[in-house]
Design a protein around this motif. Structure first.
Motif, PDB file in Angstrom:
ATOM      1  N   GLY A 111      41.123 -49.641-116.115  1.00  0.00           N
ATOM      2  CA  GLY A 111      40.929 -50.252-114.804  1.00  0.00           C
ATOM      3  C   GLY A 111      39.439 -50.494-114.644  1.00  0.00           C
ATOM      4  N   LYS A 113      37.665 -50.224-111.858  1.00  0.00           N
ATOM      5  CA  LYS A 113      36.984 -49.382-110.867  1.00  0.00           C
ATOM      6  C   LYS A 113      36.251 -48.219-111.539  1.00  0.00           C
ATOM      7  N   TYR A 138      32.171 -54.739-102.485  1.00  0.00           N
ATOM      8  CA  TYR A 138      33.100 -53.698-102.915  1.00  0.00           C
ATOM      9  C   TYR A 138      32.334 -52.361-102.929  1.00  0.00           C
ATOM     10  N   TYR A 141      30.231 -50.160-106.015  1.00  0.00           N
ATOM     11  CA  TYR A 141      28.895 -50.382-106.611  1.00  0.00           C
ATOM     12  C   TYR A 141      27.923 -49.316-106.093  1.00  0.00           C
ATOM     13  N   CYS A 206      36.675 -60.010-111.445  1.00  0.00           N
ATOM     14  CA  CYS A 206      38.111 -59.696-111.472  1.00  0.00           C
ATOM     15  C   CYS A 206      38.953 -60.723-110.707  1.00  0.00           C
ATOM     16  N   SER A 242      39.522 -57.730-114.934  1.00  0.00           N
ATOM     17  CA  SER A 242      40.648 -56.848-114.654  1.00  0.00           C
ATOM     18  C   SER A 242      41.940 -57.641-114.662  1.00  0.00           C
ATOM     19  N   SER A 244      44.481 -56.387-112.997  1.00  0.00           N
ATOM     20  CA  SER A 244      45.174 -55.875-111.806  1.00  0.00           C
ATOM     21  C   SER A 244      45.661 -56.994-110.916  1.00  0.00           C
ATOM     22  N   LYS A 245      44.791 -57.970-110.657  1.00  0.00           N
ATOM     23  CA  LYS A 245      45.102 -58.999-109.664  1.00  0.00           C
ATOM     24  C   LYS A 245      45.806 -60.180-110.323  1.00  0.00           C
ATOM     25  N   ARG A 253      46.393 -50.076-115.038  1.00  0.00           N
ATOM     26  CA  ARG A 253      44.976 -49.822-115.310  1.00  0.00           C
ATOM     27  C   ARG A 253      44.552 -50.571-116.584  1.00  0.00           C
ATOM     28  N   SER A 255      41.995 -53.482-118.095  1.00  0.00           N
ATOM     29  CA  SER A 255      40.781 -54.241-117.798  1.00  0.00           C
ATOM     30  C   SER A 255      39.844 -54.163-119.002  1.00  0.00           C
ATOM     31  N   TYR A 329      41.510 -62.789-100.440  1.00  0.00           N
ATOM     32  CA  TYR A 329      41.162 -62.390 -99.075  1.00  0.00           C
ATOM     33  C   TYR A 329      40.776 -63.581 -98.214  1.00  0.00           C
TER      34      TYR A 329
END
Ligand SMILES: Cc1ncc(COP(=O)(O)O)c(C=O)c1O
Length: 386
Positions: A111, A113, A138, A141, A206, A242, A244-245, A253, A255, A329
């Motif tokens: 992942g 993150k 985010y 960082y 990502c 990543s 993930s999205k 996980r 990435s 978003y």
């Protein structure tokens, strides 16, 4: 007798210990949203949760099958993964991102993150160093800077930064939370600044495949990083990606990081000692996911429909949308404090993230993640219509 009384030093990790890492970190902000979630849950039509960018659609079948076919893997996988995995990553970077990169310059991560949080530590940064990231960003960082004792610094433009102190510069395009996309010129200028000051530029990409009104470009694209000169095209640059999205794989996980081969090598060495290994079935699933563009197109179609429905409803309700040209978003405002908006929407059963989670500059915005089912999006649209 308590073991933490005055005659005994506290155990490491216990309150009062000389150095508790959690004391260095910001308060986990999501707890603050909990009362609003309770309000929203009480709505007779149920909760419409747009607060977190977590995928809700199925893991594409081609990926599930690859994972299932790789379950009989009793031995330890390697941190670098099999060459097929690195070739799949490099192949995708060439094909979809336009990066001229080989398998020796990529590294799987568990992942993205964890990489964001531990990269400054793994590169040996510490007190006296600065880690810079966008003013609205985010939160991890900042966490990464604090974990290694470096100083976190926010920026709008790199011109504000002290090039002699910043060692690592985060760029995030498309941005979480704003959905803003940095154009080629801006990225080129940022790369030039970082190279001039010998700052490692790390680009969190990502959401790269989730552009709607913009075509996001990678820092590894030759238009940004320049043509290859003696194999140093990606010197001082890393891109973080990543699945993930883009592939609904947040639960797996999956990435990777790619770029400057010297830095990638260094990370590989450190992470081998740390055992930061992607499980073998996830490595296999990643290969399958990167070879298939069809599921990405299909998922994009779902998000595009949800995004336009929500956007129209929010605008009709009185919100102004800023940026939001990419990512998952909508960055919206009613030009008043974000927590008032959070409360107003929670009364409608709609949960969104307050903009100040992403920095004080977001205090008059909320972030609406369109990662909810079609049914939940339709319910929210109805409620916003009143
Ligand atoms: C900008 C950004 N970077 C990194 C991540 C981490 O993603 P993951 O750990 O699932 O790869 C996220 C997740 O929301 C994000 O928004």
């Amino acid at each position: 007798m308590s073991t933490n009384d005055s005659t005994h030093a506290p155990f490491p990790g216990h309150p009062g210990a000389a150095r508790r890492v959690s004391d260095l970190l910001p308060v986990f902000p999501w707890d603050k949203l909990e009362p609003y979630k309770q309000t929203a849950l009480a709505h007779p039509g149920g909760l419409c949760d747009f607060s977190v960018g977590t995928p809700v659609d199925p893991v594409p079948e081609v990926i599930q099958k690859a994972l299932a076919a790789a379950t009989d893997t009793p031995g330890y996988p390697t941190v670098w993964g099999p060459v097929e995995l690195r070739e799949a990553v490099a192949g995708w970077l060439n094909r979809r991102v336009g990066a001229e990169i080989g398998p020796q310059a990529v590294l799987p991560t568990v992942g993205s993150k964890e990489l964001v949080a531990w990269l400054p530590t793994q590169l040996g940064l510490g007190p006296g160093d600065q880690v810079a990231y966008p003013r609205l960003a985010y939160p991890t960082y900042e966490v990464g800077a604090r974990l290694c004792g470096a100083e976190p610094v926010e920026y709008d433009s790199v011109d504000e930064l002290d090039g002699s102190r910043v060692r690592l510069l985060w760029v995030n395009s498309p941005s979480n939370p704003t959905g803003r996309v940095l154009g080629r010129d801006e990225l080129r200028r940022t790369v030039a600044w970082a190279r001039e000051h010998r700052v490692l530029l790390v680009s969190d990409e990502c959401y790269l495949e989730l552009g709607w009104e913009a075509d996001p470009v990678s820092v590894l694209h030759p238009d940004v990083c320049g043509a290859d000169e003696q194999g140093r095209q990606h010197e001082g640059l890393l891109a973080v990606h990543s699945l993930s999205k883009r592939s609904n794989l947040a639960g797996y996980r999956a990435s990777f990081v790619a770029g400057d081969p010297v830095v990638v090598r260094e990370l590989l060495e450190v992470r081998k000692h740390g055992g930061m290994i992607v499980p073998a079935p996830v490595q296999a699933a990643t290969i399958a996911a990167l070879a298939d563009d069809a599921h990405v197109a299909e998922q994009r179609g779902r998000y595009a429909a949800r995004r336009s429905a929500l956007r129209a409803a929010l605008e009709a309700y009185g919100f102004r949308v800023e940026h939001s040209e990419a990512s998952l978003y909508l960055w919206v405002t009613q030009d008043r404090p974000c927590w008032e908006t959070v409360a107003e929407l929670a009364a409608l059963g709609i949960l969104v993230a307050p903009g100040d989670f992403y920095g004080p500059a977001g205090e008059r915005f909320v972030r609406v993640a369109f990662t909810a089912t079609d049914e939940r999006v339709a319910a929210a649209v109805e409620r916003l219509r009143g």
